[in-house]
Write a protein that holds these residues in place. Sequence first.
Motif, PDB file in Angstrom:
ATOM      1  N   ALA A   1       0.982  -1.328   0.214  1.00 42.12           N
ATOM      2  CA  ALA A   1      -0.006   0.065   0.029  1.00 42.12           C
ATOM      3  C   ALA A   1       0.910   1.203   0.172  1.00 42.12           C
ATOM      4  O   ALA A   1       0.712   2.350  -0.663  1.00 42.12           O
ATOM      5  CB  ALA A   1      -0.956  -0.014   1.229  1.00 42.12           C
ATOM      6  N   VAL A   2       2.003   1.091   0.704  1.00 39.30           N
ATOM      7  CA  VAL A   2       2.852   2.442   0.734  1.00 39.30           C
ATOM      8  C   VAL A   2       3.489   2.754  -0.691  1.00 39.30           C
ATOM      9  O   VAL A   2       3.562   3.458  -1.041  1.00 39.30           O
ATOM     10  CB  VAL A   2       4.031   2.176   1.795  1.00 39.30           C
ATOM     11  N   PHE A   3       3.931   1.353  -1.151  1.00 35.09           N
ATOM     12  CA  PHE A   3       4.343   1.604  -2.505  1.00 35.09           C
ATOM     13  C   PHE A   3       3.296   2.093  -3.493  1.00 35.09           C
ATOM     14  O   PHE A   3       3.930   2.915  -4.376  1.00 35.09           O
ATOM     15  CB  PHE A   3       4.912  -0.173  -2.945  1.00 35.09           C
ATOM     16  N   ARG A   4       2.138   1.496  -3.564  1.00 31.77           N
ATOM     17  CA  ARG A   4       1.378   2.067  -4.393  1.00 31.77           C
ATOM     18  C   ARG A   4       0.869   3.531  -4.283  1.00 31.77           C
ATOM     19  O   ARG A   4       0.435   4.328  -5.418  1.00 31.77           O
ATOM     20  CB  ARG A   4      -0.053   1.434  -4.307  1.00 31.77           C
ATOM     21  N   ALA A   5       1.204   3.920  -3.223  1.00 30.71           N
ATOM     22  CA  ALA A   5       0.760   5.561  -2.764  1.00 30.71           C
ATOM     23  C   ALA A   5       2.150   6.267  -3.286  1.00 30.71           C
ATOM     24  O   ALA A   5       1.695   7.608  -3.478  1.00 30.71           O
ATOM     25  CB  ALA A   5       0.645   5.604  -1.328  1.00 30.71           C
ATOM     26  N   GLY A   6       3.003   5.653  -4.220  1.00 31.67           N
ATOM     27  CA  GLY A   6       4.065   6.520  -4.388  1.00 31.67           C
ATOM     28  C   GLY A   6       5.156   6.859  -3.600  1.00 31.67           C
ATOM     29  O   GLY A   6       5.949   7.778  -3.839  1.00 31.67           O
ATOM     30  N   ASN A   7       5.151   6.329  -2.399  1.00 30.22           N
ATOM     31  CA  ASN A   7       6.084   6.614  -1.338  1.00 30.22           C
ATOM     32  C   ASN A   7       7.046   5.569  -1.348  1.00 30.22           C
ATOM     33  O   ASN A   7       7.188   4.822  -0.534  1.00 30.22           O
ATOM     34  CB  ASN A   7       5.232   6.784   0.220  1.00 30.22           C
ATOM     35  N   PHE A   8       8.137   5.845  -2.189  1.00 24.47           N
ATOM     36  CA  PHE A   8       9.082   4.836  -2.627  1.00 24.47           C
ATOM     37  C   PHE A   8      10.065   4.651  -1.351  1.00 24.47           C
ATOM     38  O   PHE A   8      10.689   3.757  -1.125  1.00 24.47           O
ATOM     39  CB  PHE A   8       9.821   4.862  -3.817  1.00 24.47           C
ATOM     40  N   SER A   9      10.333   5.798  -0.672  1.00 25.31           N
ATOM     41  CA  SER A   9      11.350   5.763   0.254  1.00 25.31           C
ATOM     42  C   SER A   9      10.711   4.870   1.496  1.00 25.31           C
ATOM     43  O   SER A   9      11.342   4.086   2.126  1.00 25.31           O
ATOM     44  CB  SER A   9      11.607   6.943   0.737  1.00 25.31           C
ATOM     45  N   GLY A  10       9.457   5.479   1.772  1.00 26.41           N
ATOM     46  CA  GLY A  10       8.769   4.664   2.860  1.00 26.41           C
ATOM     47  C   GLY A  10       8.391   3.130   2.346  1.00 26.41           C
ATOM     48  O   GLY A  10       8.399   2.291   3.347  1.00 26.41           O
ATOM     49  N   ALA A  11       8.205   2.871   1.012  1.00 24.72           N
ATOM     50  CA  ALA A  11       8.195   1.601   0.872  1.00 24.72           C
ATOM     51  C   ALA A  11       9.460   0.648   1.111  1.00 24.72           C
ATOM     52  O   ALA A  11       9.346  -0.588   1.435  1.00 24.72           O
ATOM     53  CB  ALA A  11       7.668   1.419  -0.618  1.00 24.72           C
ATOM     54  N   GLN A  12      10.395   1.079   0.759  1.00 29.43           N
ATOM     55  CA  GLN A  12      11.825   0.490   1.012  1.00 29.43           C
ATOM     56  C   GLN A  12      12.116   0.162   2.534  1.00 29.43           C
ATOM     57  O   GLN A  12      12.313  -0.808   2.775  1.00 29.43           O
ATOM     58  CB  GLN A  12      12.928   1.536   0.683  1.00 29.43           C
ATOM     59  N   LYS A  13      11.673   1.190   3.268  1.00 28.50           N
ATOM     60  CA  LYS A  13      11.728   0.747   4.931  1.00 28.50           C
ATOM     61  C   LYS A  13      10.753  -0.262   5.440  1.00 28.50           C
ATOM     62  O   LYS A  13      11.112  -1.071   5.937  1.00 28.50           O
ATOM     63  CB  LYS A  13      11.444   2.094   5.662  1.00 28.50           C
ATOM     64  N   SER A  14       9.521  -0.197   4.605  1.00 31.20           N
ATOM     65  CA  SER A  14       8.460  -1.077   4.833  1.00 31.20           C
ATOM     66  C   SER A  14       8.780  -2.483   4.512  1.00 31.20           C
ATOM     67  O   SER A  14       8.848  -3.558   5.298  1.00 31.20           O
ATOM     68  CB  SER A  14       7.133  -0.770   4.243  1.00 31.20           C
ATOM     69  N   PHE A  15       9.277  -2.701   3.134  1.00 36.27           N
ATOM     70  CA  PHE A  15       9.839  -4.295   2.881  1.00 36.27           C
ATOM     71  C   PHE A  15      10.952  -4.503   3.424  1.00 36.27           C
ATOM     72  O   PHE A  15      11.088  -5.513   3.713  1.00 36.27           O
ATOM     73  CB  PHE A  15      10.181  -3.811   1.319  1.00 36.27           C
ATOM     74  N   ALA A  16      12.070  -3.533   3.731  1.00 37.32           N
ATOM     75  CA  ALA A  16      13.165  -4.036   4.567  1.00 37.32           C
ATOM     76  C   ALA A  16      12.728  -4.643   6.029  1.00 37.32           C
ATOM     77  O   ALA A  16      13.253  -5.640   6.376  1.00 37.32           O
ATOM     78  CB  ALA A  16      14.138  -2.906   4.757  1.00 37.32           C
ATOM     79  N   ALA A  17      11.810  -3.839   6.309  1.00 39.12           N
ATOM     80  CA  ALA A  17      11.209  -4.569   7.722  1.00 39.12           C
ATOM     81  C   ALA A  17      10.552  -5.873   7.762  1.00 39.12           C
ATOM     82  O   ALA A  17      10.814  -6.646   8.514  1.00 39.12           O
ATOM     83  CB  ALA A  17      10.337  -3.493   8.431  1.00 39.12           C
ATOM     84  N   PHE A  18       9.813  -5.772   6.685  1.00 39.43           N
ATOM     85  CA  PHE A  18       9.209  -7.209   6.425  1.00 39.43           C
ATOM     86  C   PHE A  18      10.192  -8.242   6.113  1.00 39.43           C
ATOM     87  O   PHE A  18      10.071  -9.281   6.914  1.00 39.43           O
ATOM     88  CB  PHE A  18       8.062  -7.048   5.221  1.00 39.43           C
ATOM     89  N   LEU A  19      11.209  -8.119   5.526  1.00 36.51           N
ATOM     90  CA  LEU A  19      12.243  -9.080   5.228  1.00 36.51           C
ATOM     91  C   LEU A  19      13.181  -9.415   6.650  1.00 36.51           C
ATOM     92  O   LEU A  19      13.438 -10.898   6.690  1.00 36.51           O
ATOM     93  CB  LEU A  19      13.325  -8.568   4.266  1.00 36.51           C
ATOM     94  N   LYS A  20      13.206  -8.584   7.505  1.00 35.17           N
ATOM     95  CA  LYS A  20      13.708  -8.735   8.395  1.00 35.17           C
ATOM     96  C   LYS A  20      12.848  -9.738   9.558  1.00 35.17           C
ATOM     97  O   LYS A  20      13.291 -10.443  10.098  1.00 35.17           O
ATOM     98  CB  LYS A  20      14.152  -7.570   9.350  1.00 35.17           C
ATOM     99  N   GLN A  21      11.872  -9.304   9.636  1.00 36.76           N
ATOM    100  CA  GLN A  21      10.678  -9.676  10.743  1.00 36.76           C
ATOM    101  C   GLN A  21      10.380 -11.262  10.059  1.00 36.76           C
ATOM    102  O   GLN A  21       9.741 -12.258  10.844  1.00 36.76           O
ATOM    103  CB  GLN A  21       9.501  -8.937  10.619  1.00 36.76           C
ATOM    104  N   HIS A  22      10.163 -11.324   8.794  1.00 35.03           N
ATOM    105  CA  HIS A  22       9.547 -12.628   8.060  1.00 35.03           C
ATOM    106  C   HIS A  22      10.326 -13.417   7.106  1.00 35.03           C
ATOM    107  O   HIS A  22      10.159 -13.408   6.011  1.00 35.03           O
ATOM    108  CB  HIS A  22       8.174 -12.214   7.514  1.00 35.03           C
ATOM    109  N   PRO A  23      11.579 -13.862   7.638  1.00 37.53           N
ATOM    110  CA  PRO A  23      12.573 -14.345   6.702  1.00 37.53           C
ATOM    111  C   PRO A  23      12.408 -15.696   6.099  1.00 37.53           C
ATOM    112  O   PRO A  23      12.693 -15.933   5.029  1.00 37.53           O
ATOM    113  CB  PRO A  23      13.943 -14.536   7.468  1.00 37.53           C
TER     114      PRO A  23
END
Length: 265
Positions: free
Chosen positions: A153-175
Motif C-alpha cells: 500500500a505504501v508502494f502504490r501510494a508512490g512513497n518509494f522511500s517509505g516502501a523501502q523501509k516497509s519491505f526491509a522491515a518485512f524481510l527482517k521480521q519474516h525471513p
Amino acid sequence: MLSHMGSRLARAGMLALALGVPLQAHALFGDDEARAAILDLRKRFDAANASQSQLIQDNAQLRRSVLDLQAQIETLRGELANMKGVEEQLTRDIAELQRRQRDMSQNLEDRLSALTAPEGGASAAAADTAASAPSSAAAPAVNPQKDFDAAMAVFRAGNFSGAQKSFAAFLKQHPKSPQYPAALFWLGNAQYATRNYKEAVNNFRSSLSMEPSGPRSAEAMLAIANCQIELKDSTAARKTLDDLIKRFPKSEAAQAAKDRLARLR
C-alpha cells in the motif's frame, strides 16, 4: 618752328613721364595682390588636401569598423547556431526521458496488476490456513501477509522511500515467509524508483535466485537490465536482455526486452 616742335616734344616727354609713374606703381600693386591670392589659394589647397587625407583615414577606419562588425555578426550567428543545436538536443533528451518515464510507469502499473493478483491468492490461502489452525493464546499474532499488504500500500501510494523501509522491515521480521521473494522484488522496484540502481540489482537477483521460474522472474530480469542501462553498463544490459528472451520467450517482459535491445544496438 623747331623751337615749337621741341617744346611739344618736351611736353610729350613730361606727360609720358607723368603717366609712366602711376602705371609702374599700379603694376607693382597688382603683383602683391596676385602673390597674396596665390598664397591664399595654396593655403586653401593645403587645407583641402588635409581634409581629404582625414576623410580617407576616416573612411578607412569606418571600413575596418564595418568589417569588425561583420565578423562579430558572423560569430554571433555561429554561437546562435550552436545554441540552437544544443537546444534541439536538449529537447530530444527531454522527450526521451519523458518517454522512458512513461514506459517505466506503464511497466510498473502492468507489473502491479499482474503480480498483485497471486499475492491476493496467497493472502486468501493464508487466511484459510489461519482459520483452520488451532488458536494459541500464548503465541503473539503474527500476520506476514498483513505486513506485506501494508508495504504494498505504501508502494502504490508512490512513497518509494517509505516502501523501502516497509519491505526491509518485512524481510527482517519474516525471513521464512512465502512472500519473501516478492518482498525482495518490490523492494528492488522501490529502490529503482529512487535511483538506487546497484542495491535494486542485488535484490532483483536475490528474488530471481529464490524463484528462478516464478511469476516475477521475467520481470525481475527486465528490471535488472533496466538498472544496468541506467548505470551505463550497456554490455551487461544486452546480455541480461538476451538471457531474458531465451528463458521466457513468450512473456510480455521478453517483448519489452526486444524493444530495449533494438534501442541499445
